[in-house]
Design a protein around this motif. Structure first.
Motif, PDB file in Angstrom:
ATOM      1  N   VAL A 164      40.032  53.614  57.853  1.00  0.00           N
ATOM      2  CA  VAL A 164      40.511  54.255  56.627  1.00  0.00           C
ATOM      3  C   VAL A 164      40.936  53.149  55.656  1.00  0.00           C
ATOM      4  O   VAL A 164      42.064  52.653  55.712  1.00  0.00           O
ATOM      5  N   PRO A 165      40.046  52.732  54.761  1.00  0.00           N
ATOM      6  CA  PRO A 165      40.384  51.620  53.863  1.00  0.00           C
ATOM      7  C   PRO A 165      41.297  52.060  52.718  1.00  0.00           C
ATOM      8  O   PRO A 165      41.221  53.199  52.247  1.00  0.00           O
ATOM      9  N   LYS A 166      42.145  51.149  52.285  1.00  0.00           N
ATOM     10  CA  LYS A 166      42.990  51.427  51.117  1.00  0.00           C
ATOM     11  C   LYS A 166      42.119  51.707  49.901  1.00  0.00           C
ATOM     12  O   LYS A 166      42.349  52.672  49.157  1.00  0.00           O
ATOM     13  N   PHE A 167      41.116  50.857  49.684  1.00  0.00           N
ATOM     14  CA  PHE A 167      40.104  51.096  48.651  1.00  0.00           C
ATOM     15  C   PHE A 167      38.760  51.300  49.340  1.00  0.00           C
ATOM     16  O   PHE A 167      38.380  50.520  50.229  1.00  0.00           O
ATOM     17  N   LEU A 168      38.043  52.335  48.959  1.00  0.00           N
ATOM     18  CA  LEU A 168      36.705  52.550  49.499  1.00  0.00           C
ATOM     19  C   LEU A 168      35.799  51.399  49.091  1.00  0.00           C
ATOM     20  O   LEU A 168      35.985  50.778  48.035  1.00  0.00           O
ATOM     21  N   VAL A 169      34.817  51.123  49.940  1.00  0.00           N
ATOM     22  CA  VAL A 169      33.932  49.980  49.714  1.00  0.00           C
ATOM     23  C   VAL A 169      32.562  50.493  49.295  1.00  0.00           C
ATOM     24  O   VAL A 169      31.951  51.317  49.985  1.00  0.00           O
ATOM     25  N   ASN A 170      32.083  50.018  48.141  1.00  0.00           N
ATOM     26  CA  ASN A 170      30.770  50.421  47.640  1.00  0.00           C
ATOM     27  C   ASN A 170      29.660  49.805  48.480  1.00  0.00           C
ATOM     28  O   ASN A 170      29.873  48.881  49.263  1.00  0.00           O
ATOM     29  N   ALA A 171      28.442  50.305  48.293  1.00  0.00           N
ATOM     30  CA  ALA A 171      27.292  49.828  49.067  1.00  0.00           C
ATOM     31  C   ALA A 171      27.042  48.338  48.874  1.00  0.00           C
ATOM     32  O   ALA A 171      26.547  47.656  49.780  1.00  0.00           O
ATOM     33  N   ASP A 172      27.392  47.819  47.674  1.00  0.00           N
ATOM     34  CA  ASP A 172      27.157  46.393  47.413  1.00  0.00           C
ATOM     35  C   ASP A 172      28.341  45.521  47.842  1.00  0.00           C
ATOM     36  O   ASP A 172      28.356  44.319  47.570  1.00  0.00           O
ATOM     37  N   GLY A 173      29.338  46.124  48.508  1.00  0.00           N
ATOM     38  CA  GLY A 173      30.471  45.356  49.004  1.00  0.00           C
ATOM     39  C   GLY A 173      31.636  45.269  48.052  1.00  0.00           C
ATOM     40  O   GLY A 173      32.711  44.776  48.434  1.00  0.00           O
ATOM     41  N   THR A 174      31.466  45.735  46.820  1.00  0.00           N
ATOM     42  CA  THR A 174      32.578  45.730  45.870  1.00  0.00           C
ATOM     43  C   THR A 174      33.530  46.884  46.187  1.00  0.00           C
ATOM     44  O   THR A 174      33.184  47.826  46.895  1.00  0.00           O
ATOM     45  N   LEU A 175      34.722  46.817  45.635  1.00  0.00           N
ATOM     46  CA  LEU A 175      35.714  47.848  45.894  1.00  0.00           C
ATOM     47  C   LEU A 175      35.516  49.030  44.950  1.00  0.00           C
ATOM     48  O   LEU A 175      35.286  48.858  43.749  1.00  0.00           O
ATOM     49  N   GLY A 176      35.630  50.233  45.515  1.00  0.00           N
ATOM     50  CA  GLY A 176      35.504  51.450  44.733  1.00  0.00           C
ATOM     51  C   GLY A 176      36.861  52.081  44.466  1.00  0.00           C
ATOM     52  O   GLY A 176      37.855  51.382  44.250  1.00  0.00           O
ATOM     53  N   GLN A 177      36.929  53.386  44.555  1.00  0.00           N
ATOM     54  CA  GLN A 177      38.151  54.099  44.196  1.00  0.00           C
ATOM     55  C   GLN A 177      39.230  53.968  45.268  1.00  0.00           C
ATOM     56  O   GLN A 177      38.943  53.693  46.428  1.00  0.00           O
ATOM     57  N   ARG A 178      40.468  54.169  44.845  1.00  0.00           N
ATOM     58  CA  ARG A 178      41.605  54.147  45.761  1.00  0.00           C
ATOM     59  C   ARG A 178      41.525  55.354  46.696  1.00  0.00           C
ATOM     60  O   ARG A 178      41.276  56.478  46.264  1.00  0.00           O
ATOM     61  N   ASN A 179      41.713  55.114  47.967  1.00  0.00           N
ATOM     62  CA  ASN A 179      41.677  56.182  48.960  1.00  0.00           C
ATOM     63  C   ASN A 179      42.977  56.994  48.895  1.00  0.00           C
ATOM     64  O   ASN A 179      43.987  56.550  48.338  1.00  0.00           O
ATOM     65  N   ASP A 180      42.948  58.167  49.507  1.00  0.00           N
ATOM     66  CA  ASP A 180      44.086  59.085  49.456  1.00  0.00           C
ATOM     67  C   ASP A 180      45.101  58.713  50.548  1.00  0.00           C
ATOM     68  O   ASP A 180      45.248  59.400  51.565  1.00  0.00           O
ATOM     69  N   LEU A 181      45.782  57.605  50.332  1.00  0.00           N
ATOM     70  CA  LEU A 181      46.822  57.148  51.263  1.00  0.00           C
ATOM     71  C   LEU A 181      47.856  56.363  50.480  1.00  0.00           C
ATOM     72  O   LEU A 181      47.578  55.808  49.420  1.00  0.00           O
ATOM     73  N   ARG A 182      49.088  56.337  50.996  1.00  0.00           N
ATOM     74  CA  ARG A 182      50.142  55.603  50.313  1.00  0.00           C
ATOM     75  C   ARG A 182      51.267  55.259  51.271  1.00  0.00           C
ATOM     76  O   ARG A 182      51.434  55.898  52.317  1.00  0.00           O
ATOM     77  N   CYS A 183      52.015  54.254  50.889  1.00  0.00           N
ATOM     78  CA  CYS A 183      53.223  53.886  51.614  1.00  0.00           C
ATOM     79  C   CYS A 183      54.375  54.728  51.066  1.00  0.00           C
ATOM     80  O   CYS A 183      54.695  54.647  49.873  1.00  0.00           O
ATOM     81  N   VAL A 184      54.996  55.527  51.927  1.00  0.00           N
ATOM     82  CA  VAL A 184      56.074  56.415  51.508  1.00  0.00           C
ATOM     83  C   VAL A 184      57.407  55.673  51.453  1.00  0.00           C
ATOM     84  O   VAL A 184      58.222  55.871  50.544  1.00  0.00           O
ATOM     85  N   SER A 185      57.624  54.813  52.432  1.00  0.00           N
ATOM     86  CA  SER A 185      58.888  54.080  52.489  1.00  0.00           C
ATOM     87  C   SER A 185      58.739  52.877  53.404  1.00  0.00           C
ATOM     88  O   SER A 185      57.761  52.770  54.163  1.00  0.00           O
ATOM     89  N   LEU A 186      59.715  51.958  53.315  1.00  0.00           N
ATOM     90  CA  LEU A 186      59.805  50.820  54.222  1.00  0.00           C
ATOM     91  C   LEU A 186      60.997  51.015  55.145  1.00  0.00           C
ATOM     92  O   LEU A 186      62.065  51.468  54.716  1.00  0.00           O
ATOM     93  N   GLU A 187      60.804  50.658  56.408  1.00  0.00           N
ATOM     94  CA  GLU A 187      61.887  50.778  57.374  1.00  0.00           C
ATOM     95  C   GLU A 187      62.918  49.662  57.162  1.00  0.00           C
ATOM     96  O   GLU A 187      62.564  48.528  56.826  1.00  0.00           O
TER      97      GLU A 187
END
Length: 595
Positions: free
Chosen positions: A229-252
């Protein structure tokens, strides 16, 4: 106080305990020449001392922060990480086909020790990334390898391990994170906690390895699948695509490792995070165990590292701190505390324990190298079994011992050790997580008992014990009387380990609950005895070098004396562990209402 990598001892253990020269002859490891290894250790030591160590205490005070969903690591961490990547350190043990340098894990283990001794919070990032690479090299499809491995191996991207949930810690089978098939990918929803370096500002992308359950999956660990599950999706040419649906809610907010961002991660708040299956559906735990075993060895090395750092600081302080007149001196002036017998006892306990841990950890890594690269299948099988036994010992025994050693570091500083500005307390706080994460000491002990000892009927353990006795026979035959005298006490405890192993095998066949109650003292028994065995082997080698006027005489002499201290002051604990195994039935006697 800074950190100086103990390269002389590292090289000694690599050569004399791990058998690096033989590893360098294995197919694929031919580049691991003595000159190259010396250069690697020297340059790694420089980066550790000059770049990472100075950030350790300031990073602990500042900590990582989360502001508007963005995690900021402490001042200097980003630049240090870029130096680490630019110098190629992340690629050391990995496949050259994907940009790795293809050096032995034994060499990489020594370098890993340096990073963690210098700055454990920083080193946790490459530690997890290293495990992610190992997992993907072993289980990913070729297309997945092409997409992710090169950037992970270079360190341009980093990887994480996502297992734990609020209700599912060690009981991973209780996890609730969901995965739903959606064409060529899956949509992941759920929350994970305790995700080390789950979000940070050091790289442009973070590749999360996430355990989740399909709607039709069976219950427990048999129904868990693994996803990229990448933070940013990876395009076919190896470049970064859109931000994936994940986030850091808090730090311990933690007892230690403050500079390391330990994240609560949310997946799929806006419909589902895109994930890609690794391996087969419902086989995620088998895949994840590759990463977990990699991390368990590395965490054991963290125990060695933080113990070394605490020892160095305590020894320096003991040479400088003047307090009270030394016993037996006629000088009326106060002495440096290193002259006081009890301080010497504590320093030698720290030193001997650290050297024993280093021997076990490097031997563990060497067995992994042989299990992967030796041309003889029988040797590969034997080395794999030995690595299997050594890994829980490296992880659990070393990390428990590191807590004791860092505590002694505080004690040697006296009241100043309890004051944060000296840095001694940080080592103690940082060490305390080590027996917990990547499987607690109790879990490692059960792994040693059930998956290793009972599974092969004790065959691998007996083989190791036989080798211990062969080594000690050679020690007893040494022309150096001080070394020969080491054989008797060590042999006594090895024979006790052999007897206790048979006792536990029989108990495990009859009463698994009683055997489980004995598992942790048995692991501690094995680790304590194995440490004594390898130190005796070190002393025998040191004696031979001294007799032939080879090497640094002061270093070699200290190796023999440190071994003698271990055998007289630490190894006797083995007898107590054996008694605990023999009387483990007392563990379950209280009714739960009596606690």
């Amino acid at each position: 106080m800074t950190y100086i990598a103990p390269i002389e001892d590292m090289r000694f253990v690599l050569d004399e305990i791990a058998g690096l020269s033989g590893i360098a002859e294995l197919p694929g490891y031919e580049d691991a020449t003595p000159d190259l290894v010396d250069a690697v250790l020297g340059e790694a030591g420089r980066l550790a001392m000059e770049v990472l160590a100075p950030l350790n205490h300031p990073g602990d005070r500042e900590g990582s922060t989360l502001v508007n969903g963005i995690v900021r690591t402490p001042k200097g961490f980003r630049d240090a990480y870029q130096q680490y990547v630019d110098s190629g350190w992340n690629s050391l043990p990995f496949d050259p086909e994907y940009g790795g340098q293809g050096l032995p894990w034994a060499v990489s283990t020594a370098v890993t020790e340096m990073w963690n001794a210098a700055n454990m919070s920083f080193a946790l990032c490459p530690l997890l990334n290293q495990g992610a690479v190992d997992l993907l090299q072993t289980h990913a499809t070729e297309a997945q390898k092409q997409t992710y491995l090169t950037k992970l191996i270079s360190g341009e991207w980093t990887g994480t391990m996502n297992l734990t949930e609020p209700q599912a810690g060690s009981d991973v089978g209780a996890l609730k994170t969901k995965a739903v098939r959606n064409g060529d990918h899956y949509l992941i929803t759920g929350q994970k906690i305790f995700i080390t370096w789950g979000e940070h500002d050091c790289t442009e992308n973070i590749i999360h390895l996430v355990l989740a359950r399909l709607p039709d999956a069976p219950a427990g660990t048999k129904g868990i699948s693994l996803f990229i599950v990448p933070k940013f999706l990876v395009n076919a040419d190896g470049t970064l695509g859109q931000r994936n649906d994940l986030r850091c809610v808090s730090l311990e907010h933690k007892l230690g490792i403050h500079a390391s961002p330990t994240c609560v991660m949310a997946y799929g708040d806006s419909g589902g995070a895109v994930g890609y299956l690794v391996g087969e559906e419902n086989n995620g735990m088998a895949c994840m165990f590759t990463m977990m075993n990699n991390a368990r060895l590395s965490v054991g090395v963290q125990g060695v590292a933080i113990a070394e750092r605490a020892y160095q600081q305590a020894a320096t302080f003991a040479r400088e701190r003047v307090q009270s007149r030394a016993i037996g001196t006629k000088d009326a002036k106060s002495s440096a505390i290193i002259h006081h017998p009890d301080v010497r006892r504590m320093l030698l306990t720290m030193r001997a324990g650290t050297e024993a841990m280093r021997c076990i950890a490097y031997l563990n890594a060497a067995e992994i190298d042989r299990s992967h690269h030796h041309p003889d299948q029988a040797v590969r099988t034997k080395s794999n079994a030995r690595a299997g036994i050594l890994t829980p010992i490296t992880k659990a025994w070393s990390t428990e011992l590191s807590c004791m050693i860092t505590s002694l570091g505080v004690q040697i500083h006296g009241g100043m050790g309890f004051i944060e500005e000296t840095g001694a307390a940080q080592h103690y706080r940082d060490a305390r997580i080590l027996p917990i994460y990547e499987g607690t000491t109790g879990i490692q002990a059960l792994d040693l008992l059930s998956r290793k000892l009972l599974r092969d009927g004790g065959e691998t353990a007996r083989g190791l014990i036989e080798e211990m006795l062969e080594t000690l026979a050679a020690v007893g035959a040494s022309n150096n009387g001080a070394v020969a005298a080491l054989a008797a006490p060590a042999t006594e405890e090895v024979k006790l380990l052999a007897k206790t192993t048979e006792t536990l095998l029989a108990l495990g066949a009859e009463d698994m609950e009683a055997a489980a109650a004995a598992a942790t003292p048995y692991l501690n028994l094995f680790g304590t005895v194995a440490g004594g065995w390898l130190l005796c082997k070190s002393a025998l080698t040191a004696s031979g070098k001294l007799a032939n006027d080879q090497g640094n005489a002061a270093f070699l002499d200290a190796k023999i004396k440190t071994t003698r201290f271990y055998l007289h002051n630490i190894l006797p604990q083995a007898s107590a562990y054996a008694k605990a195994v023999a009387n483990a039935d007392s563990v379950m006697t209280l009714d739960e209402t009596q606690f």
